[in-house]
Design a protein around this motif. Sequence first.
Motif, short mmCIF file in Angstrom:
data_model
loop_
_atom_site.label_atom_id
_atom_site.label_comp_id
_atom_site.label_asym_id
_atom_site.label_seq_id
_atom_site.Cartn_x
_atom_site.Cartn_y
_atom_site.Cartn_z
N GLU A 120 0.65 -1.12 -0.01
CA GLU A 120 0.08 -0.06 0.05
C GLU A 120 0.93 1.15 0.02
N ALA A 121 2.14 1.24 0.61
CA ALA A 121 3.08 2.44 0.53
C ALA A 121 3.71 2.42 -0.80
N GLY A 122 3.30 1.51 -1.66
CA GLY A 122 3.92 1.60 -3.08
C GLY A 122 5.26 1.03 -3.27
N VAL A 123 5.72 0.31 -2.25
CA VAL A 123 7.07 -0.46 -2.52
C VAL A 123 6.84 -1.54 -3.34
N ARG A 124 8.37 -1.65 -4.11
CA ARG A 124 8.26 -2.87 -5.05
C ARG A 124 8.36 -3.91 -4.10
N HIS A 125 7.81 -4.94 -4.36
CA HIS A 125 7.56 -6.07 -3.51
C HIS A 125 7.06 -7.46 -4.14
N LEU A 126 7.58 -8.54 -3.50
CA LEU A 126 6.89 -9.83 -3.87
C LEU A 126 6.60 -10.68 -2.59
N GLY A 127 5.52 -11.30 -2.58
CA GLY A 127 5.45 -12.37 -1.23
C GLY A 127 5.62 -13.62 -2.03
N VAL A 128 6.36 -14.76 -1.44
CA VAL A 128 6.49 -15.99 -1.74
C VAL A 128 5.60 -16.91 -0.81
N GLU A 129 4.71 -17.59 -1.24
CA GLU A 129 3.61 -18.44 -0.35
C GLU A 129 3.25 -19.58 -1.35
N PRO A 130 3.65 -20.85 -0.68
CA PRO A 130 3.15 -22.18 -1.53
C PRO A 130 1.65 -22.51 -1.06
N SER A 131 1.25 -22.14 -0.04
CA SER A 131 -0.23 -22.34 0.33
C SER A 131 -0.98 -21.56 -0.65
N GLY A 132 -1.69 -22.27 -1.66
CA GLY A 132 -2.65 -21.62 -2.49
C GLY A 132 -3.70 -20.75 -2.10
N GLY A 133 -4.46 -21.22 -1.21
CA GLY A 133 -5.53 -20.44 -0.47
C GLY A 133 -5.49 -19.18 0.12
N VAL A 134 -4.21 -19.22 0.80
CA VAL A 134 -3.82 -17.91 1.44
C VAL A 134 -3.17 -17.19 0.60
N ALA A 135 -2.40 -17.58 -0.28
CA ALA A 135 -1.74 -16.82 -1.41
C ALA A 135 -2.64 -16.15 -1.94
N ASP A 136 -4.05 -16.86 -2.28
CA ASP A 136 -5.18 -16.19 -2.97
C ASP A 136 -5.46 -15.02 -2.09
N LYS A 141 -5.68 -8.74 -1.97
CA LYS A 141 -5.37 -7.37 -1.42
C LYS A 141 -4.66 -6.75 -2.34
N GLY A 142 -4.08 -6.99 -3.42
CA GLY A 142 -3.42 -6.32 -4.31
C GLY A 142 -2.03 -6.66 -4.02
N ILE A 143 -1.65 -7.79 -3.39
CA ILE A 143 -0.11 -7.90 -3.32
C ILE A 143 0.43 -8.89 -4.50
N ARG A 144 1.51 -8.67 -4.82
CA ARG A 144 2.27 -9.33 -5.81
C ARG A 144 2.54 -10.50 -5.32
N VAL A 145 2.04 -11.84 -5.59
CA VAL A 145 2.43 -13.00 -4.94
C VAL A 145 2.85 -14.26 -5.90
N ARG A 146 3.89 -14.93 -5.40
CA ARG A 146 4.38 -15.98 -6.48
C ARG A 146 4.09 -17.20 -5.45
N LYS A 147 3.15 -18.16 -6.13
CA LYS A 147 2.67 -19.38 -5.45
C LYS A 147 3.88 -20.39 -5.34
#
Length: 409
Positions: A120-136, A141-147
């Motif tokens: 939300e603060a506009g920072v370049r980011h990536l979340g890495v999350e293998p659990s598909g349901g919570v990653a979704d 919420k607008g987060i860039r996620v890699r499953k």
Amino acid sequence: MSNQSLCRVCGGTVREFFDFGRQPLSDAFLPPGADLGEEFFYRLATGLCESCTMVQLMEEVPRERMFHQEYPYHSSGSAHMRGHFEELAKRLLTTELAGDDPFVVEVGCNDGVMIKALAEAGVRHLGVEPSGGVADLAAAKGIRVRKSFFEESTAKEIRAADGPADVVYAANTLCHIPYIGSVLSGVAALLAPTGVFVFEDPYLSDIVEQTSFDQIYDEHFFFFTVRSVQAMAAGHGLELVDVERLPVHGGEVRYTLAHAGARRPSPAVAELLAEEDARRLGELDTLRRFGENVLRIRDDLTALLRRLRAEGKRVVAYGATAKSATVTNLCGIGPDLVEFVCDTTPAKQGRLTPGTHIPVVPPEEFSRSYPDYALLFAWNHAAEIMAKEQAFTDSGGQWILYVPSVRTV
Ligand code: DWN
Ligand code: SAH
Ligand code: ZN
């Protein structure tokens, strides 16, 4: 069954100090109609590496069995934890992420509880999350996620695509990863020369001090200390440069690693190390005494629950935590001793607790008709829950706690 294994950090000999016996997967809540004979069990036991002092599980559960589309834990379920992570995000924004076009990677971002504020603060980011349901949930919420599972190959792909990271962050995730060497090689490759790897996990010293044995379950593979983290970091050209004790989840430490020689370690590192040595945390005798305390709590808790049943009292439980699988399965607490467990997580409701098959129900069931006693499995959220459930104690109800010892309040 073996009372020795190879250290996942240094390859040294790990000597077993406590055996919890056959345990189910802590987050494998059974859906209605599940074949109870099909449940997966493994042997839960803990050992100490005689070389690097890392405390770890003797047996590893394959990661896909634990972290998958249906992984039920939602990190945003506690208001207190939301505040904890927002505070960290704020701090990172004014320190490590204050430079020009910073990039942050979160390992195990779950539903986005921490990284949301950075996104939300506009920072370049990536979340890495293998659990598909919570990653979704995070992606929504607008987060860039890699499953995917974060490991060396993932880290190198991220570096190639997005460039070096100023911060790699992991909360309650690094201790879940037995293939930790691959993760640290990946972090070393991904971090910018001045970057930091910040991670926070349950602290062995607090677990031993409070006998919070329910922190030990399939997902929690490692139990860190300053000493063992220093050894682990050194093997990958990294260095422990800061530590901070945290009051959350029953006591944690937030560790900061940097490339070796890049930063001057804070005095807090040597101070906490000296404390650990004084407590003899790296010695088998200390850990065997912890094991004796676990058995005492087991006996006290089962005696109390049996007495309450004999007296005809109504007893339920509060919070279908992963931790509670260790408690109920070690103590043999089933629906005969505890009527139900209430929990706010929709994905756990309507199911049965792993191994012990206690029904999980929504919190409304709890307030519909207050019981005499509520066994607080989510004891790490005691302040938040007790405040919210004031009407229960007003009605004469009592909480049952078992960390650091069995008592009613
Ligand atoms: O390390 C881990 C931690 C971060 O989360 C994971 N391996 C799995 C999980 O462990 P846990 O399930 O023991 O975590 P909690 O945070 O103690 O779980 C609390 C449970 O209680 C959740 O299922 C939500 C529930 N809850 C509730 O019903 N009412 C929680 C609160 C605060 C409430 O008011
Ligand atoms: N950071 C959150 C989530 C903790 S639960 C919090 O502190 O509340 C642990 C999370 O780690 C789960 O969401 C799980 O899917 C994730 N995880 C497990 N192994 C992982 C790996 N190798 N890489 C990234 N995430 C992983
Ligand atoms: Zn070791």
